[in-house]
Write an enzyme that holds these catalytic residues in place. Structure first.
Site, PDB file in Angstrom:
ATOM      1  N   HIS A 433      -3.604   6.200  -9.725  1.00 18.53           N
ATOM      2  CA  HIS A 433      -2.303   5.735 -10.205  1.00 18.53           C
ATOM      3  C   HIS A 433      -2.245   4.216 -10.269  1.00 18.53           C
ATOM      4  CE1 HIS A 433      -0.740   4.428  -6.224  1.00 18.53           C
ATOM      5  NE2 HIS A 433      -1.420   5.453  -5.734  1.00 18.53           N
ATOM      6  N   CYS A 452      -4.509   7.926  -1.684  1.00 21.72           N
ATOM      7  CA  CYS A 452      -4.668   7.958  -3.138  1.00 21.72           C
ATOM      8  C   CYS A 452      -5.369   6.689  -3.625  1.00 21.72           C
ATOM      9  CB  CYS A 452      -3.302   8.108  -3.808  1.00 21.72           C
ATOM     10  SG  CYS A 452      -2.638   9.783  -3.699  1.00 21.72           S
TER      11      CYS A 452
END
Length: 532
Positions: A433, A452
């Protein structure tokens, strides 16, 4: 030239050399006898016509219990071969036997510490048996040694144990019987490696030999630490020590080791070395670089060995003919591959040592523009609820809202996922992301996330992922990222994403690079390797 006769000569000479160099070999008469035998090159044939009784296999395994782990492989291979001799043809032992004995003798070059079982017994058989006549013990011993070698070198020494060290990438699946058939057919002992893993493995193998040579000389130079970085035109005795160490490591020629002045040439070399070690890109001679240069060859050998082992686990995957994404955690880098070639890369931020990014793979299926961030329960408990207790307007201040008993952050430039995310559905809840915290990409060590992977160039990645979709022009992608309304795009063709962990690897210039072991995985893996 009579080629079969020439090859027979080479094969016999190789066997004679192998055994004459063995300090345990005192039976020179047996070795001399080998020279006078005519050993034909032969070629593997499933129906060579030289059969043996299948009961010999079980008798052999009973007498050599360390090979019992391969009983199924023995049965599969010889059943398919109609219980024909495989290492002999009608003129004697085939040349591939010599290739195998050479490979066994050089197993350490593959970066493993495995003890080869019954190696002395095999050597004795090859010294004392008539190589022109099939011998069942020699035949089965060669097969057993091959299976053992294949397990350690082709499959990896920690076959079946990688989950215990948190490595969840798909493991290579091998049929040792099929490998043996292919190797006997080709006359070579070796496993074809892919266009991606092959250059990496071979490059690390070369680097391993290089650092072992450095270690063997036992005269490594230690560079003194410095109080402040050295810049061009400075003069210091430390510069002289650096030059000598660089020569020792093979980065400069001996002629460049003279003098204590930090000149332009050395500054250029230093800049390149900082890239090799993943340090801040400048030409200053810093303590950070000195620390890396001072790492003993022994430590580099161990580092190379564990990464060669990791490469042995990687399967041959047809996706290399298409496209895939590789994230190397210690390198803090995402690389996009097309047709097995790296075509694009960018920096990433990965999980902290307390919130490790998982080593696994998935298939990218969705691109989500202007995403919501569904706050994990752990973060709600540790950060959101305490914040709400201090400030009743905490959610609004952070652009968050309740959503069915959970908390989510609304789309927008302050969203923790930035303006786009890339999903490859997985049980680890890890994805790629964007991030509003762009300054983190200026850091050398970028282990800051909750697990992440934050991407430094999310727009460029979106353009690349969607390049086969004419409707998704760069202008439309820009608009979707800024829309403030979540928009999901489903990929017609998923893209494999591999999240790996390699602290030593070969760059595009063929140079071995080293990275810090941020999750402390190398030492544990090396300890496991030396126990096998």
């Amino acid at each position: 030239m009579n080629k079969p006769g020439f090859f027979r000569f080479l094969f016999c000479a190789a066997l004679l050399f192998f055994y004459s160099c063995n300090p345990q070999n005192t039976k020179t008469t047996a070795a001399e006898k080998i020279v006078h035998k005519q050993v034909a090159p032969g070629s593997f044939n499933l129906n060579s016509g030289i059969k043996f009784d299948s009961s010999h296999i079980q008798e052999f395994l009973d007498s050599m219990p360390l090979f019992k782990q391969f009983s199924k492989e023995f049965d599969t291979f010889y059943r398919a071969n109609n219980y024909n001799y495989a290492w002999y043809d009608k003129t004697g032992l085939i040349e591939t036997a010599s290739a195998l004995t050479s490979s066994l003798d050089e197993v350490a070059q593959e970066g493993v510490t495995a003890h080869i079982p019954y190696k002395d017994t095999l050597e004795e058989l090859l010294r004392t048996t008539n190589l022109l006549k099939p011998d069942i013990n020699t035949e089965l011993m060669l097969t057993g040694e091959y299976f053992y070698y294949a397990k350690k070198i082709y499959a990896g020494m920690l076959d079946g144990q990688t989950d215990s060290i948190n490595w969840y990438l798909p493991r290579k699946k091998l049929s040792y019987a099929a490998l043996l058939t292919n190797n006997l057919s080709s006359g070579n002992i070796g496993e074809p490696r892919g266009d991606v893993t092959g250059p990496q493995y071979n490059g690390l193998k070369k680097a391993l030999a290089h650092y072992r040579n450095i270690e063997s000389k036992d005269d490594e130079i230690a560079i003194p630490s410095i109080k402040k970085s050295i810049k061009q035109k400075d003069s210091s005795s430390v510069v002289g020590a650096v030059k000598k160490r660089l020569f020792q490591l093979g980065y400069i020629n001996r002629a460049d080791t003279l003098g204590n002045v930090y000149d332009k040439n050395l500054a250029g070399i230093v800049r390149g070395l900082k890239d090799v070690y993943g340090l801040q890109q400048d030409s200053l001679l810093s303590n950070e670089l000195i620390t890396e240069l001072n790492v003993p060859a022994k430590n580099r050998i161990e580092q190379i060995m564990v990464n060669m082992e990791r490469l042995r686990w990687i399967p041959e995957d047809s996706t290399v003919t298409k496209e895939f994404i590789l994230v190397n955690i210690p390198e803090y880098t995402l690389v996009y591959y097309e047709n097995a070639k790296p075509v694009w890369r960018c920096g990433v931020v990965v999980g902290t040592p307390m919130n490790k990014t998982v080593i696994f793979s998935g298939d990218m299926k969705y691109v989500v523009f202007s995403p919501y961030w569904n706050v994990p329960q752990s973060i709600i408990n540790k950060e959101v609820r305490p914040g709400m207790a201090r400030n009743k307007n905490y959610l609004a201040a952070h652009n968050m809202e309740w959503n069915g008993g959970h908390v989510r952050q609304k789309p927008g430039p302050r969203n923790s996922l930035g303006l786009v995310k890339f999903l490859f559905p997985n049980s680890n809840n890890i994805y790629l992301h964007d991030t509003p915290s762009k300054s983190l990409f200026n850091e050398t060590n970028r282990a800051f996330s909750h697990g992440c992977i934050r991407v430094s160039k999310p727009r460029d990645l979106a353009i690349r992922v969607l390049r086969q979709y004419p409707e998704w022009t760069p202008e439309k992608i820009d608009a979707a990222m800024q829309a403030g309304k979540e928009n999901w795009v489903t990929l017609k063709q998923t893209i494999p994403v591999y999240i790996g962990y390699f602290t030593a690897y070969i760059d595009g210039n063929g140079e071995v690079n080293f990275r810090r072991d941020i999750y402390k995985n190398d030492d544990r893996l090396y300890s496991m390797l030396v126990q096998h």
